[in-house]
Design a protein around this motif. Structure first.
Motif, PDB file in Angstrom:
ATOM      1  N   PHE A  57       0.856  -1.189   0.000  1.00  0.00           N
ATOM      2  CA  PHE A  57       0.000   0.000   0.000  1.00  0.00           C
ATOM      3  C   PHE A  57       0.895   1.243   0.000  1.00  0.00           C
ATOM      4  O   PHE A  57       1.574   1.538   0.977  1.00  0.00           O
ATOM      5  CB  PHE A  57      -0.903  -0.012   1.234  1.00  0.00           C
ATOM      6  CG  PHE A  57      -1.926   1.081   1.230  1.00  0.00           C
ATOM      7  CD1 PHE A  57      -3.018   1.010   0.398  1.00  0.00           C
ATOM      8  CD2 PHE A  57      -1.792   2.189   2.058  1.00  0.00           C
ATOM      9  CE1 PHE A  57      -3.972   2.016   0.394  1.00  0.00           C
ATOM     10  CE2 PHE A  57      -2.734   3.189   2.057  1.00  0.00           C
ATOM     11  CZ  PHE A  57      -3.829   3.096   1.226  1.00  0.00           C
ATOM     12  N   ILE A  58       0.917   1.946  -1.123  1.00  0.00           N
ATOM     13  CA  ILE A  58       1.783   3.105  -1.292  1.00  0.00           C
ATOM     14  C   ILE A  58       0.983   4.374  -1.001  1.00  0.00           C
ATOM     15  O   ILE A  58      -0.042   4.613  -1.639  1.00  0.00           O
ATOM     16  CB  ILE A  58       2.351   3.157  -2.715  1.00  0.00           C
ATOM     17  CG1 ILE A  58       3.125   1.863  -3.016  1.00  0.00           C
ATOM     18  CG2 ILE A  58       3.250   4.377  -2.888  1.00  0.00           C
ATOM     19  CD1 ILE A  58       3.614   1.765  -4.439  1.00  0.00           C
ATOM     20  N   ILE A 117      -8.099  10.703  -1.918  1.00  0.00           N
ATOM     21  CA  ILE A 117      -8.902   9.488  -2.078  1.00  0.00           C
ATOM     22  C   ILE A 117      -8.620   8.510  -0.945  1.00  0.00           C
ATOM     23  O   ILE A 117      -9.538   7.868  -0.419  1.00  0.00           O
ATOM     24  CB  ILE A 117      -8.619   8.834  -3.452  1.00  0.00           C
ATOM     25  CG1 ILE A 117      -9.162   9.730  -4.574  1.00  0.00           C
ATOM     26  CG2 ILE A 117      -9.250   7.456  -3.536  1.00  0.00           C
ATOM     27  CD1 ILE A 117      -9.004   9.144  -5.949  1.00  0.00           C
ATOM     28  N   GLN A 118      -7.364   8.397  -0.551  1.00  0.00           N
ATOM     29  CA  GLN A 118      -7.024   7.479   0.530  1.00  0.00           C
ATOM     30  C   GLN A 118      -7.551   7.946   1.884  1.00  0.00           C
ATOM     31  O   GLN A 118      -7.548   7.173   2.843  1.00  0.00           O
ATOM     32  CB  GLN A 118      -5.505   7.301   0.598  1.00  0.00           C
ATOM     33  CG  GLN A 118      -4.939   6.546  -0.594  1.00  0.00           C
ATOM     34  CD  GLN A 118      -3.445   6.336  -0.504  1.00  0.00           C
ATOM     35  OE1 GLN A 118      -2.787   6.871   0.385  1.00  0.00           O
ATOM     36  NE2 GLN A 118      -2.893   5.559  -1.426  1.00  0.00           N
ATOM     37  N   ALA A 154     -14.040   2.324  -6.945  1.00  0.00           N
ATOM     38  CA  ALA A 154     -13.710   0.991  -7.462  1.00  0.00           C
ATOM     39  C   ALA A 154     -12.610   1.096  -8.510  1.00  0.00           C
ATOM     40  O   ALA A 154     -11.703   0.248  -8.570  1.00  0.00           O
ATOM     41  CB  ALA A 154     -14.946   0.325  -8.052  1.00  0.00           C
ATOM     42  N   ASP A 155     -12.667   2.131  -9.333  1.00  0.00           N
ATOM     43  CA  ASP A 155     -11.624   2.349 -10.321  1.00  0.00           C
ATOM     44  C   ASP A 155     -10.292   2.680  -9.635  1.00  0.00           C
ATOM     45  O   ASP A 155      -9.231   2.201 -10.041  1.00  0.00           O
ATOM     46  CB  ASP A 155     -12.032   3.475 -11.269  1.00  0.00           C
ATOM     47  CG  ASP A 155     -11.126   3.574 -12.482  1.00  0.00           C
ATOM     48  OD1 ASP A 155     -10.782   2.523 -13.055  1.00  0.00           O
ATOM     49  OD2 ASP A 155     -10.750   4.703 -12.855  1.00  0.00           O
ATOM     50  N   ARG A 159      -6.706   0.541  -9.679  1.00  0.00           N
ATOM     51  CA  ARG A 159      -5.440   1.176 -10.049  1.00  0.00           C
ATOM     52  C   ARG A 159      -4.455   1.237  -8.886  1.00  0.00           C
ATOM     53  O   ARG A 159      -3.409   1.882  -8.982  1.00  0.00           O
ATOM     54  CB  ARG A 159      -5.720   2.580 -10.599  1.00  0.00           C
ATOM     55  CG  ARG A 159      -6.589   2.557 -11.848  1.00  0.00           C
ATOM     56  CD  ARG A 159      -7.063   3.938 -12.254  1.00  0.00           C
ATOM     57  NE  ARG A 159      -6.004   4.674 -12.907  1.00  0.00           N
ATOM     58  CZ  ARG A 159      -5.690   4.570 -14.192  1.00  0.00           C
ATOM     59  NH1 ARG A 159      -6.354   3.708 -14.964  1.00  0.00           N
ATOM     60  NH2 ARG A 159      -4.729   5.298 -14.730  1.00  0.00           N
ATOM     61  N   GLY A 160      -4.792   0.574  -7.773  1.00  0.00           N
ATOM     62  CA  GLY A 160      -3.874   0.449  -6.664  1.00  0.00           C
ATOM     63  C   GLY A 160      -3.762   1.659  -5.766  1.00  0.00           C
ATOM     64  O   GLY A 160      -2.837   1.749  -4.954  1.00  0.00           O
ATOM     65  N   ILE A 161      -4.719   2.586  -5.862  1.00  0.00           N
ATOM     66  CA  ILE A 161      -4.651   3.789  -5.033  1.00  0.00           C
ATOM     67  C   ILE A 161      -5.213   3.518  -3.644  1.00  0.00           C
ATOM     68  O   ILE A 161      -4.721   4.051  -2.646  1.00  0.00           O
ATOM     69  CB  ILE A 161      -5.397   4.947  -5.713  1.00  0.00           C
ATOM     70  CG1 ILE A 161      -4.730   5.284  -7.053  1.00  0.00           C
ATOM     71  CG2 ILE A 161      -5.434   6.192  -4.818  1.00  0.00           C
ATOM     72  CD1 ILE A 161      -5.460   6.336  -7.861  1.00  0.00           C
ATOM     73  N   VAL A 162      -6.271   2.710  -3.565  1.00  0.00           N
ATOM     74  CA  VAL A 162      -6.856   2.338  -2.278  1.00  0.00           C
ATOM     75  C   VAL A 162      -6.984   0.822  -2.211  1.00  0.00           C
ATOM     76  O   VAL A 162      -7.044   0.139  -3.240  1.00  0.00           O
ATOM     77  CB  VAL A 162      -8.239   2.991  -2.056  1.00  0.00           C
ATOM     78  CG1 VAL A 162      -8.114   4.486  -1.913  1.00  0.00           C
ATOM     79  CG2 VAL A 162      -9.187   2.639  -3.195  1.00  0.00           C
ATOM     80  N   LEU A 163      -7.027   0.290  -0.993  1.00  0.00           N
ATOM     81  CA  LEU A 163      -7.153  -1.150  -0.799  1.00  0.00           C
ATOM     82  C   LEU A 163      -8.599  -1.614  -0.711  1.00  0.00           C
ATOM     83  O   LEU A 163      -8.885  -2.789  -0.897  1.00  0.00           O
ATOM     84  CB  LEU A 163      -6.414  -1.573   0.481  1.00  0.00           C
ATOM     85  CG  LEU A 163      -4.880  -1.582   0.406  1.00  0.00           C
ATOM     86  CD1 LEU A 163      -4.308  -1.962   1.747  1.00  0.00           C
ATOM     87  CD2 LEU A 163      -4.413  -2.547  -0.670  1.00  0.00           C
ATOM     88  N   ASN A 164      -9.503  -0.706  -0.380  1.00  0.00           N
ATOM     89  CA  ASN A 164     -10.905  -1.082  -0.256  1.00  0.00           C
ATOM     90  C   ASN A 164     -11.772   0.046  -0.791  1.00  0.00           C
ATOM     91  O   ASN A 164     -11.304   1.153  -1.045  1.00  0.00           O
ATOM     92  CB  ASN A 164     -11.264  -1.371   1.202  1.00  0.00           C
ATOM     93  CG  ASN A 164     -11.291  -0.104   2.028  1.00  0.00           C
ATOM     94  OD1 ASN A 164     -10.350   0.683   2.004  1.00  0.00           O
ATOM     95  ND2 ASN A 164     -12.365   0.094   2.766  1.00  0.00           N
ATOM     96  N   ASN A 165     -13.041  -0.271  -0.966  1.00  0.00           N
ATOM     97  CA  ASN A 165     -13.995   0.712  -1.472  1.00  0.00           C
ATOM     98  C   ASN A 165     -14.902   1.143  -0.324  1.00  0.00           C
ATOM     99  O   ASN A 165     -15.822   0.410   0.056  1.00  0.00           O
ATOM    100  CB  ASN A 165     -14.826   0.122  -2.608  1.00  0.00           C
ATOM    101  CG  ASN A 165     -15.647   1.166  -3.338  1.00  0.00           C
ATOM    102  OD1 ASN A 165     -16.041   2.171  -2.761  1.00  0.00           O
ATOM    103  ND2 ASN A 165     -15.905   0.928  -4.609  1.00  0.00           N
ATOM    104  N   PRO A 166     -14.686   2.325   0.248  1.00  0.00           N
ATOM    105  CA  PRO A 166     -15.483   2.748   1.397  1.00  0.00           C
ATOM    106  C   PRO A 166     -16.951   3.031   1.069  1.00  0.00           C
ATOM    107  O   PRO A 166     -17.766   3.175   1.973  1.00  0.00           O
ATOM    108  CB  PRO A 166     -14.777   4.025   1.868  1.00  0.00           C
ATOM    109  CG  PRO A 166     -14.039   4.516   0.685  1.00  0.00           C
ATOM    110  CD  PRO A 166     -13.631   3.296  -0.089  1.00  0.00           C
ATOM    111  N   ALA A 167     -17.283   3.095  -0.219  1.00  0.00           N
ATOM    112  CA  ALA A 167     -18.683   3.331  -0.592  1.00  0.00           C
ATOM    113  C   ALA A 167     -19.465   2.031  -0.736  1.00  0.00           C
ATOM    114  O   ALA A 167     -20.678   2.067  -0.969  1.00  0.00           O
ATOM    115  CB  ALA A 167     -18.751   4.130  -1.891  1.00  0.00           C
TER     116      ALA A 167
END
Length: 323
Positions: A57-58, A117-118, A154-155, A159-167
């Protein structure tokens, strides 16, 4: 590390199971679930992504607005629909893109545009849903906004920006207005429930809006075929078989005010529809007066929404007759 804990059910009656985890910046995240198995499954998913798959997770400071290619002009949000951005990746129809753009600029970006976003968590999305209902938006509209945010995140997840979808799985709260009885139909709408009502509507349309006006045939076809507005506007004369024992019309495309001919709503929307006698009669009369009659010419060479003024006059005349 992620931990699952059962909270006080009097305070969290709907989703008492809490999952707590930290990202690479040691920021705490909380997700709530109705059942323990859901929380543990989510915990295992996080562990699988970060350990077994070797994902790292970057930390990323990109904001939602930057991810969407949006800018604030000083008075409003603006989004570029060109290029290879999010809209291009989704490949939505022009009408869908317009709806998304409007909802983003009016609601989503004013709230989340400057957020990393994170940094968006599930409680943040739930708070957003509550505020949208508090602004007077309907439950359906609020669900659409949360759904749009879900697509974007989700997108970002892919693309590796977040690990989960909070929505994910966020429920839109109900408000007092949701429990009120349904309102009467709007002034410029009507509900046709009986054969007598249908016949009265189409007869008045054909008498009042007869050729060279297209609207009598337009409304009659709409009532007796069940086609969507865009499907009717995309019809070509070559799509209609007036002859034979069972006349039919073929639905092959739809129409968009900006894009012109577009693909139908779904694969199931490509179909053949029986041409009932009432609709056939109205189309035959309209074809005599139609400005163009070639197989590739549109049956109704008009724009979306152009029927609304004619419909208002038609409904007003029908109301006068029933007084």
């Amino acid at each position: 590390m992620a931990t699952v804990k059962k909270m006080d059910e009097t305070k969290y009656p709907a989703r008492p199971w809490r999952l707590e985890w930290r990202d690479a910046e040691a920021k705490r995240h909380f997700e709530f679930f109705e059942f323990e198995r859901e929380a543990r499954s989510r915990r295992d998913e996080l562990g699988h992504r970060t350990k077994n798959l070797g994902e790292r997770f970057i930390p990323n400071k990109i904001t939602l607005a930057q991810f969407m290619g949006a800018k604030h002009s000083g008075t409003a949000w603006e989004i570029s629909l060109e290029g290879s951005g999010w809209f291009a990746r989704k490949g939505a129809k022009p009408s869908t893109r317009r709806a998304w753009e409007s909802n983003l600029c009016l609601h989503v970006l004013p709230h989340f545009g400057g957020w990393r976003i994170q940094g968006i968590s599930r409680p943040d999305v739930e708070d957003f849903a509550r505020k949208m209902r508090g602004k007077g938006l309907s439950a359906r509209t609020a669900r659409g906004l949360v759904g749009l945010l879900h697509l974007i995140l989700a997108d970002a997840m892919e693309r590796g920006i977040v690990l989960n979808n909070p929505a994910a799985h966020v429920k839109v709260p109900r408000v007092a207005e949701d429990h009120r009885p349904d309102e009467a139909p709007k002034r410029n709408s009507t509900i046709l429930e009986t054969e007598a009502q249908i016949q009265a509507f189409t007869k008045k349309a054909c008498d009042m809006l007869a050729p060279p006006k297209p609207w009598g045939a337009f409304f009659t076809l709409a009532v007796y075929s069940g086609l969507r507005e865009g499907e009717i506007l995309a019809l070509q004369w070559g799509d209609i078989n007036f002859d034979g024992k069972h006349p039919i019309l073929s639905v092959r495309r739809s129409w968009d005010r900006d894009g012109g001919y577009i693909l139908p709503k779904s694969k199931a929307a490509v179909r053949e529809v029986p041409l009932l006698p009432e609709a056939r009669r109205a189309l035959v009369e309209w074809r005599v007066a139609a400005p163009s009659k070639g197989p590739k010419d549109r049956v109704f060479p008009i724009g979306p929404g152009g029927y609304k003024r004619a419909l208002r006059g038609l409904l007003a005349a029908l109301r006068e007759e029933t007084k």
